[in-house]
Design an enzyme around this catalytic site. Structure first.
Site, short mmCIF file in Angstrom:
data_model
loop_
_atom_site.label_atom_id
_atom_site.label_comp_id
_atom_site.label_asym_id
_atom_site.label_seq_id
_atom_site.Cartn_x
_atom_site.Cartn_y
_atom_site.Cartn_z
N HIS A 205 0.79 -1.23 0.00
CA HIS A 205 0.00 0.00 0.00
C HIS A 205 0.83 1.28 0.00
O HIS A 205 0.27 2.37 0.05
CB HIS A 205 -0.95 0.02 1.20
CG HIS A 205 -0.25 0.18 2.51
ND1 HIS A 205 0.48 -0.82 3.08
CD2 HIS A 205 -0.14 1.24 3.34
CE1 HIS A 205 0.99 -0.39 4.22
NE2 HIS A 205 0.64 0.86 4.40
N1 UDP Z 1 -2.75 -5.91 9.13
C1 UDP Z 1 -4.02 -6.40 9.38
N2 UDP Z 1 -4.80 -6.76 8.30
C2 UDP Z 1 -4.37 -6.67 7.01
C3 UDP Z 1 -3.06 -6.18 6.78
C4 UDP Z 1 -2.27 -5.79 7.86
O1 UDP Z 1 -4.43 -6.51 10.51
O2 UDP Z 1 -5.12 -7.04 6.09
C5 UDP Z 1 -1.94 -5.47 10.31
C6 UDP Z 1 -0.56 -6.05 10.43
O3 UDP Z 1 -0.57 -7.22 11.20
C7 UDP Z 1 0.22 -4.94 11.12
C8 UDP Z 1 -0.47 -3.69 10.67
O4 UDP Z 1 -1.74 -4.08 10.17
O5 UDP Z 1 0.06 -5.03 12.54
C9 UDP Z 1 0.35 -3.05 9.58
O6 UDP Z 1 -0.36 -2.04 9.01
P1 UDP Z 1 0.07 -1.33 7.66
O7 UDP Z 1 0.81 -2.28 6.80
O8 UDP Z 1 -1.16 -0.69 7.14
O9 UDP Z 1 0.99 -0.14 8.15
P2 UDP Z 1 2.55 0.07 8.34
O10 UDP Z 1 3.03 -0.91 9.36
O11 UDP Z 1 3.21 -0.07 7.01
O12 UDP Z 1 2.66 1.48 8.84
#
Ligand code: UDP
Length: 365
Positions: A205
């Site tokens: 994303h």
């Molecule tokens: N996650 C979730 N469902 C999904 C995809 C990710 O619960 O379909 C969780 C994942 O386990 C992690 C968090 O969302 O804890 C990560 O979020 P994201 O990738 O949106 O953000 P980033 O970590 O890149 O800031």
């Protein structure tokens, strides 16, 4: 002491859950939760509050979707009103999203101290909006809570006052530890007709990967090369879905053989899928850390990572050479390789939120 902890997005909710519990369990602290509404829909927010056993937020700022400057301005105006009403002793912000920087800035302007959880991470890539949020929030914060050794070095190099920096570990891992037994009891993988290690789990994303037609074409190529080796499960972030739709590429992706596009998963369902995946391909920050903790091989579809411990101690490898032959070889190697027992980075032990609560409470004396 009164704290206000800010959430804006899905990963913020995961990280704030253990913090909220640890703050309210501490005799000297009470915590309120403010949800800016940066991601405020049932799949990215409500379900997460439920699954992570969080009470409803004390304030919801109701920010509408918009550009980063527009959202920053709206969050600042509405958060100021909350701070003027509540007058907390500390504002606690987590991670690197728009809400993190916007709320830190308001607090500083009102003379309220700021604690930044997950401080010091640097990708070195100023094109990422998250990098700006990290750099500036760390300049504003009065307490900086660091997840890995590289964070300490970055902050020292940037001249942050040493006594404000605390290496405490990773609240994302506190949440994971608290939720893993419930996640393992689900049958998410089986309900998709799959078995452990029979699939590759994908999440994408980041703007650099999904906001342009060129980026999406590269992603489609990566997915189709990968799906020749094992079924790809792709829980799709709304940003990615919107972009694929805008460029007319969603159908093409959905029709690739052995690719299953899913709705964004609840946290427990996602952990169930993550825990049993043969391999994870991602551009997420948090997923790099979760795979490291669980010992699941991970390829990160980016040129750099702000979480280097996941590549030095953990299971993460960067995937920046997208030549189809190279990708195929790397995926084949990882699928065939014997798994090393997971090397868990220092202080990723489930006690981080408690350490942070103790540190903030110690500022009373
Ligand atoms: N996650 C979730 N469902 C999904 C995809 C990710 O619960 O379909 C969780 C994942 O386990 C992690 C968090 O969302 O804890 C990560 O979020 P994201 O990738 O949106 O953000 P980033 O970590 O890149 O800031």
């Amino acid at each position: 002491m009164k704290l206000i902890t800010v959430v804006g997005t899905r990963p913020n909710i995961v990280k704030v859950a253990p913090l909220h519990r640890a703050f309210n369990a501490h005799p000297a602290l009470t915590n309120l939760i403010v949800h800016t509404g940066q991601h405020y829909d049932a799949r990215l927010s409500d379900l997460f509050f439920q699954q992570l056993n969080l009470p409803a937020p004390d304030y919801v700022l109701g920010i509408a979707p918009g550009s980063i400057p527009q959202q920053t301005a709206d969050i600042m105006a509405r958060f100021e009103a909350v701070l003027l009403t509540e007058r907390p002793d500390w504002v606690v912000v987590v991670g690197d999203v728009t809400s993190t920087l916007a709320c830190a800035l308001v607090a500083v302007q009102l003379g309220i101290r700021v604690a930044h959880v997950e401080a010091g991470l640097r990708s070195g890539d100023r094109r990422m909006p998250e990098e700006t949020n990290r750099l500036l929030t760390d300049q504003l914060a009065d307490l900086l809570f660091v997840t890995e050794a590289a964070g300490l070095e970055n902050l020292r190099y940037e001249g942050v006052r040493p006594h404000t920096i605390h290496f405490v570990g990773n609240v994302l891992i506190d949440a994971l530890q608290q939720c893993l037994p419930r996640a393992r009891a689900l049958d998410t993988v089986r309900s998709l007709g799959l078995e452990r290690h029979q699939y590759i789990l994908m999440t994408m994303h980041r703007p650099a990967n999904v906001d342009s037609a060129d980026g999406l074409r590269t992603l489609l190529q990566l997915i189709s090369d990968t799906a020749q080796q094992r079924t790809v499960l792709f829980p799709m972030h709304p940003r990615t879905r919107a972009s694929l739709t805008r460029f007319g590429l969603l159908n093409e992706l959905e029709q690739l053989p052995d690719v299953r596009v899913l709705e964004p998963q609840g946290y427990l369902e996602f952990l169930n899928l993550l825990d049993q995946a043969a391999l994870v391909i991602t551009d997420s920050g948090g997923v790099q850390e979760e795979t490291t903790y669980l010992g699941v091989p991970c390829l990160t579809f980016r040129d750099s990572t702000e979480r280097p411990v996941t590549t030095t101690l953990g299971t993460n490898q960067l995937l920046s050479d997208l030549n189809p032959n190279t990708v195929r070889m790397r995926v084949t190697d990882l699928l065939a390789g014997t798994r090393q027992p997971a090397a868990v980075p220092p202080l990723w032990d489930g006690q981080t939120a408690r350490r942070i609560a103790d540190c903030i409470a110690a500022t009373l004396s």
